[in-house]
Design a protein around this motif. Sequence first.
Motif, PDB file in Angstrom:
ATOM      1  N   VAL A 187       0.870  -1.068  -0.144  1.00 53.94           N
ATOM      2  CA  VAL A 187       0.187   0.036   0.117  1.00 53.94           C
ATOM      3  C   VAL A 187       1.009   1.176  -0.059  1.00 53.94           C
ATOM      4  O   VAL A 187       1.690   1.469   0.953  1.00 53.94           O
ATOM      5  N   SER A 188       0.820   2.055  -1.098  1.00 52.70           N
ATOM      6  CA  SER A 188       1.589   3.034  -1.007  1.00 52.70           C
ATOM      7  C   SER A 188       1.437   4.127   0.123  1.00 52.70           C
ATOM      8  O   SER A 188       0.454   4.461   0.424  1.00 52.70           O
ATOM      9  N   GLY A 189       2.570   4.642   0.500  1.00 53.22           N
ATOM     10  CA  GLY A 189       2.784   5.761   1.755  1.00 53.22           C
ATOM     11  C   GLY A 189       2.744   7.102   0.956  1.00 53.22           C
ATOM     12  O   GLY A 189       2.702   7.189  -0.087  1.00 53.22           O
ATOM     13  N   GLU A 190       2.747   7.999   1.942  1.00 52.75           N
ATOM     14  CA  GLU A 190       2.507   9.438   1.582  1.00 52.75           C
ATOM     15  C   GLU A 190       3.648   9.739   0.646  1.00 52.75           C
ATOM     16  O   GLU A 190       3.446  10.641  -0.384  1.00 52.75           O
ATOM     17  N   ALA A 191       4.917   9.386   0.802  1.00 48.41           N
ATOM     18  CA  ALA A 191       6.077   9.892   0.172  1.00 48.41           C
ATOM     19  C   ALA A 191       6.009   9.042  -1.302  1.00 48.41           C
ATOM     20  O   ALA A 191       6.307   9.682  -1.994  1.00 48.41           O
ATOM     21  N   VAL A 192       5.722   8.017  -1.434  1.00 49.37           N
ATOM     22  CA  VAL A 192       5.365   7.118  -2.572  1.00 49.37           C
ATOM     23  C   VAL A 192       4.513   7.987  -3.538  1.00 49.37           C
ATOM     24  O   VAL A 192       4.692   8.031  -4.646  1.00 49.37           O
TER      25      VAL A 192
END
Length: 451
Positions: free
Chosen positions: A117-122
């Motif tokens: 699940v993509s994080g905020e930075a990604v």
Amino acid sequence: MSFYPQSPVCRPASAVLAVAAFVLSAGAWAAEAGRVVFVSGEAGTVGKPLAVGDAVQEGDELVTGKNGYVYVRTVDQGLLILRPSSKARIVQYHVDTQVPENTRVKLELVTGVARAVSGEAVKKARQNFRFNTPVAAIGVRGTDFTVFTDQETSSVAVTAGAVVVSGFGGNCAPGGTGPCEHAASRELAAGQPGQMLQVRRGQTQPRLTVGGSTPNTVAPPRNDEPVAKADGVQGVPVLDPLKADLLNQSVVRQNNVPQQPEPQPLPPQIGPSTPIVEVPPELPQAQLLWGRWEAVNGKAPTLAAADTAAATPVARSGSYAIYRTPGTTFQSPEQGSIGFSLAQSEAIVRNEATSAVTMATLQNGKLNVDFGKATFATSFDLIDNQQTFALQAEGKVSRDGQLSGNSQFNKPTNMNVTGAIAGPDGSSAAYIFSSRLDPARVANGVTQWVK
């Protein structure tokens, strides 16, 4: 013999100094990629088992046994879940808080099943995210996806957002960074339920499949795994309060360096658990397989004979074919209607005078089915060498969802259409079309539709 891989006894002093310099560098978080928020069964990294609260560093290799699960909350509030009998590497997890577009993230799934699940930075640096398998490269569009892989085949399913997938070859190499986006890569969005992109070793172009074994059936999720919502926000697991707190707390930062959370009592040891197995019904819902059965202009076929061996032919015209997998066939209701959107397509135009073949594109697709009248109407714009042709067809819908178009010479119909409706409640459709565009050119293609 220990389940966990062995680690070197010591590290050179130069390596220690390099790590220290990186941690203290301004504008970048430390090499910590995330922290373990849940572990069950056999799960470890190099030389040791994993426990709740353990840090996962860049370069770490995570391994699970036949009953092992591990959830890692990344430093940018993303999530990496490894299911049983799996191995993954955190190749790079560098988050730049001062210049977000300089963030670099690269993960590798060596074998097994993982969910990312993509994080905020990604999400702010999608162009610098890469998820490798032994045969494919995966990029994201702010995404929640699950992957199964062995050394020969990888399958990708999307829960939220979208992915772009390519097999290795040409300019797409395992050592690269960011998504591989080129003519042979394909995208898959969450709005296409039941579909996967599959890549086999040596094939650059992924194949879109419907039905069959998914990552969730190969290694089912635990019943406490966070549930994805339409906006990608994760639900809260219900196993124990500590894990819920860890999944929702923010990483504490001081001077751009994350600090370890305050110590909390660990929950009682959780022993091996029996995964909840998704038992399919005796007669699963039949799905449609579609694609191109022959190579065209150097592009490999997208429909493999091995995948259709047990399927029933639905339609075949020119270079394209549609099959129905074994199972319960869709039955048209007595009343009501469905409007479909064009999800995937491929088309070619042949010049009979010169034998030249060009790839065409489709836009503005519409498909409407009236079950009360047992009819359908469909249309789209076909673009070939910057010339647009408005194609449309009307026809009949049978009781088992077969689409049979009127003759292309029976106005307003100007193309032949043959296909079917499938899936639970008629959630998808596919048809093959052909049409004479002018005295020299004929068009042939396949379309796939979703509600």
